[in-house]
Scaffold this motif. Structure first.
Motif, PDB file in Angstrom:
ATOM      1  N   VAL A 191       0.232   9.913  -4.078  1.00  0.00           N
ATOM      2  CA  VAL A 191       1.074  10.250  -2.918  1.00  0.00           C
ATOM      3  C   VAL A 191       0.354   9.907  -1.619  1.00  0.00           C
ATOM      4  O   VAL A 191       0.943   9.327  -0.676  1.00  0.00           O
ATOM      5  CB  VAL A 191       1.461  11.736  -2.951  1.00  0.00           C
ATOM      6  N   VAL A 192      -0.926  10.253  -1.556  1.00  0.00           N
ATOM      7  CA  VAL A 192      -1.696   9.970  -0.338  1.00  0.00           C
ATOM      8  C   VAL A 192      -1.801   8.468  -0.115  1.00  0.00           C
ATOM      9  O   VAL A 192      -1.602   7.967   1.012  1.00  0.00           O
ATOM     10  CB  VAL A 192      -3.114  10.592  -0.444  1.00  0.00           C
ATOM     11  N   THR A 195       1.517   7.147   0.963  1.00  0.00           N
ATOM     12  CA  THR A 195       1.800   7.507   2.358  1.00  0.00           C
ATOM     13  C   THR A 195       1.024   6.604   3.305  1.00  0.00           C
ATOM     14  O   THR A 195       1.567   6.119   4.327  1.00  0.00           O
ATOM     15  CB  THR A 195       1.421   8.976   2.607  1.00  0.00           C
ATOM     16  N   ILE A 196      -0.259   6.392   3.007  1.00  0.00           N
ATOM     17  CA  ILE A 196      -1.074   5.514   3.860  1.00  0.00           C
ATOM     18  C   ILE A 196      -0.525   4.099   3.857  1.00  0.00           C
ATOM     19  O   ILE A 196      -0.453   3.440   4.919  1.00  0.00           O
ATOM     20  CB  ILE A 196      -2.545   5.517   3.364  1.00  0.00           C
ATOM     21  N   ALA A 198       2.592   3.202   3.342  1.00  0.00           N
ATOM     22  CA  ALA A 198       3.856   3.182   4.088  1.00  0.00           C
ATOM     23  C   ALA A 198       3.604   3.178   5.585  1.00  0.00           C
ATOM     24  O   ALA A 198       4.277   2.456   6.362  1.00  0.00           O
ATOM     25  CB  ALA A 198       4.707   4.392   3.688  1.00  0.00           C
ATOM     26  N   ILE A 199       2.629   4.010   6.016  1.00  0.00           N
ATOM     27  CA  ILE A 199       2.303   4.053   7.451  1.00  0.00           C
ATOM     28  C   ILE A 199       1.756   2.699   7.903  1.00  0.00           C
ATOM     29  O   ILE A 199       2.073   2.196   8.995  1.00  0.00           O
ATOM     30  CB  ILE A 199       1.274   5.170   7.728  1.00  0.00           C
TER      31      ILE A 199
END
Length: 208
Positions: A191-192, A195-196, A198-199
């Motif tokens: 997930v982390v 998320t990174i 995607a950012i």
């Protein structure tokens, strides 16, 4: 002149009074001989007692022994034949002092009882017999102890199995918990990372 008839009567009466007690006394049985005899000290063990009476004795006559502790020893068999009574014991008698207690029914039907004592000295046979009896007692004791131990062992087995089952279940639970924890860590990392990523994509597009 002295009447001879009176003399005959006196003699006949005297003989009659003398004969009656003699007949009554002769009808009663008395112990004439025994094996072992009264007061005898035997150097060998025995398992039979033989008594001989002055007259024939009837069936129903009995005999038993009493040892130094006052215990009664009953014979395994009693044989009566004419004026003889023979008592046989299952085991040989150990060393010690015994009293022979006899009760007979005489030929006149009278019940007569009496007794006498004899001894058996400490002999090699009696020592061997005592050793055999002691060994038998030890074997019986060991057998009983072994049986008790086996019973205790059988009772303990379910507890051991139960403990083993509990330990196995605990190990399986710990393994599942470890796997869950590892899966949770991997998911969080994914997930982390997602998320990174995607950012980073969003920021890169804005720069263009």
């Amino acid at each position: 002149m002295f009447d001879l008839r009176i003399m005959y009567v006196v003699i006949a009466a005297t003989l009659l009074f003398v004969a009656i007690p003699f007949e009554e006394a002769s009808g009663h049985s008395v112990l004439e001989a025994a094996d072992p005899v009264d007061g005898e000290q035997l150097e060998e063990t025995i398992d039979t007692i033989e008594l001989y009476f002055s007259t024939k004795i009837e069936n129903g006559s009995t005999l038993y022994l009493t040892n130094e502790e006052g215990q009664e020893l009953q014979p395994s068999a009693i044989d009566i034949e004419d004026d003889e009574m023979k008592a046989t014991f299952k085991d040989v008698l150990e060393s010690g002092t015994y009293r022979v207690n006899w009760k007979i029914i005489g030929s006149d039907g009278h019940l007569i009882e009496d007794g006498y004592s004899f001894s058996i000295l400490e002999t090699e046979d009696s020592k061997i017999q005592k050793g055999v009896n002691q060994n038998e007692n030890n074997i019986n004791t060991e057998t009983n102890d072994a049986g008790q131990n086996n019973t205790d062992g059988v009772g303990d087995e379910p507890n051991d199995q139960s403990s083993g089952s509990k330990n196995t279940t605990g190990e399986q639970t710990d393994t599942v918990n470890d796997r869950v924890s590892l899966s949770t860590v991997i998911i969080i990392l994914l997930v982390v990372i997602g998320t990174i990523f995607a950012i980073w994509l969003f920021t890169d597009k804005r720069k263009k």
